[in-house]
Scaffold this active site. Structure first.
Site, PDB file in Angstrom:
ATOM      1  N   HIS A 318    -102.589   3.506 -31.522  1.00  0.00           N
ATOM      2  CA  HIS A 318    -103.955   3.313 -30.744  1.00  0.00           C
ATOM      3  C   HIS A 318    -103.942   2.468 -29.440  1.00  0.00           C
ATOM      4  CE1 HIS A 318    -105.697   5.156 -34.547  1.00  0.00           C
ATOM      5  NE2 HIS A 318    -106.479   5.284 -33.553  1.00  0.00           N
ATOM      6  N   GLY A 319    -102.852   1.576 -29.353  1.00  0.00           N
ATOM      7  CA  GLY A 319    -102.924   0.657 -28.263  1.00  0.00           C
ATOM      8  C   GLY A 319    -101.828  -0.541 -28.444  1.00  0.00           C
TER       9      GLY A 319
END
Length: 470
Positions: A318-319
């Site tokens: 996700h990041g």
């Protein structure tokens, strides 16, 4: 180009749909597919022409490499293809993160590369990897470049999913697409419902949530819960709204894209939550990570380890931040606890199981949204009541305004709105489930018109969809 932008809704989308069906009506199916590929590249190039070229080159490389893998059944070629895609993702998404981490741990001063993250790179990278693995397993028997280019670049899912497999869209293209008024009507309804979710609900929640996270060290218990639950609702309405719009656009083209949300806040367990939230990502992680790691086929504790690693890497996907890693680890821990509980043979009332699941998910969303671990700890501390209590003015009379401080950060209407939205999520069917009873008639037309005009006239400006940054 945002789905909510006027140039998309009033120019790009109707023009592409009309020309698509005109070409299809003339039996120019192959030309129609390449037309949409060109439109999808233009859609992406509206953000960055340079990275649109990257998208095209990457798709061609994966197509021809996948074809070679399918012919030779070479595991080495498969490994090289997966390493290439992960390397591309690692460079753009994690290079600066790794440099920052290295500098922090060693005291070095390596300069950051300042790499700009291409929109949606996580999504089309995962789709490419799934394609290569399916080629290696003999699941792919259609190596038409036009259909492949269409499936990987089709603009509705290009930026933020759903994550497509070979079997999701290429067989539909091969069988041929015919105009279906019912699908068109359902597509318009889903698009309008998603638009309303995004612009009327999610963007207005952002206006409440963002200032609270910015003042995380000043929150009291009431304000912290508004921040946590408000963000959990914001990301749901934002991302499910995008997916409704994407799937709706797909239906306008006569194509069925896979469902990505199924009322996740109605889940009875954390495992059930991940069967309902970002379904195509859960499917990818299960098929291409959890099962290859052994899954639950090699014993209970091996399954716990595989689930923990899967959720940890899912968080990192996700990041490039430790908050995402911690968020994945937290979900991995909750899944492990759930599985350990099931081994005891005890059960708990469904309402208690749903409440505990919901609390765990909302506590974890704080990590997902926080700019740092410290910020998340500040908000958790406030949620547990360690920073005291304050209430909005309109609720002060319930507690006695002389004994309870008045909150200056949230108001009673915000709390009521969040409570109302949460009740809807817990009680009612989602927009895609409503399609089962949706038929093209005057009532459907009125529903579409109401949702569409609410989504445009009552919109609150916001920069982008949350998941566009992943």
């Amino acid at each position: 180009m945002l789905f909510t932008a006027p140039e998309f809704m009033y120019l790009f989308l109707p023009a592409t749909v009309l020309l698509w069906w005109w070409l299809m009506s003339r039996h120019y199916g192959e030309i129609a597919q390449w037309f949409i590929v060109g439109c999808s590249v233009l859609f992406y190039a509206a953000w960055s022409a340079e990275y649109a070229l990257l998208l095209v080159v990457n798709a061609l490389l994966n197509f021809y490499w996948g074809k070679r893998i399918a012919v030779t059944h070479s595991k080495i070629r498969l490994v090289l293809g997966v390493v290439y895609n992960l390397g591309l993702l690692a460079y753009f998404k994690y290079a600066d993160f790794l440099i920052e981490t290295s500098n922090a741990l060693t005291g070095s001063q390596w300069p950051l590369l300042q790499v700009i993250l291409p929109l949606g790179i996580s999504f089309f990278t995962f789709q490419a990897i799934a394609y290569l693995v399916d080629c290696a397993k003999g699941r792919v028997d259609d190596f038409d470049l036009g259909r492949f280019a269409f499936s990987i670049s089709f603009f509705p899912h290009l930026i933020a999913g759903p994550i497509l497999h070979y079997s999701d869209i290429m067989p539909q293209l091969r069988q041929g697409i015919r105009f279906d008024p019912e699908r068109m009507t359902k597509g318009l309804f889903l698009f309008a419902a998603g638009l309303c979710k995004k612009t009327v609900i999610a963007d207005r929640l952002a206006a409440v949530v963002d200032p609270l996270f910015g003042l995380s060290d000043q929150l009291t218990v009431c304000e912290a819960w508004v921040a946590a639950v408000g963000y959990g609702l914001q990301i749901y309405f934002d991302f499910s709204g995008y997916c409704d719009m994407a799937i709706g656009v797909g239906l306008m083209f006569g194509l069925v894209l896979p469902q990505n949300f199924a009322s996740p806040y109605q889940a009875g367990t954390i495992a059930d939550f991940w069967k309902r939230w970002h379904i195509t990502l859960s499917r990818f992680l299960r098929d291409y990570l959890y099962i290859p790691l052994g899954g639950n086929r090699q014993g209970f504790y091996r399954g716990l380890w595989a689930a923990a690693i899967t959720m940890l890497l899912g968080g990192l996907w996700h990041g490039a931040a430790w908050t995402f890693v911690a968020w994945g680890a937290m979900h991995g821990a909750m899944i492990a606890l759930y599985r350990l509980w099931t081994k005891t043979g005890y059960t708990m009332p469904s309402y208690l199981a749903r409440t505990l699941t919901l609390l765990g998910v909302f506590f974890a969303w704080v990590l997902f949204r926080a700019a740092s671990i410290d910020q998340a700890l500040d908000i958790w501390q406030a949620m547990l009541g360690l920073n005291g209590i304050s209430v909005p003015v309109m609720l002060a009379g319930w507690f006695g305004s002389e004994t309870v401080p008045i909150s200056g950060l949230v108001n009673g209407l915000d709390m009521l709105a969040i409570g109302f939205l949460l009740a809807i999520c817990l009680r009612y069917r989602n927009a895609q489930a409503q399609l089962d009873t949706f038929t093209p008639d005057l009532k459907a037309l009125a529903t579409f018109a109401g949702l569409f005009f609410a989504g445009t006239w009552l919109s609150a400006a916001h920069e982008s969809f949350i998941y566009w940054s992943f």
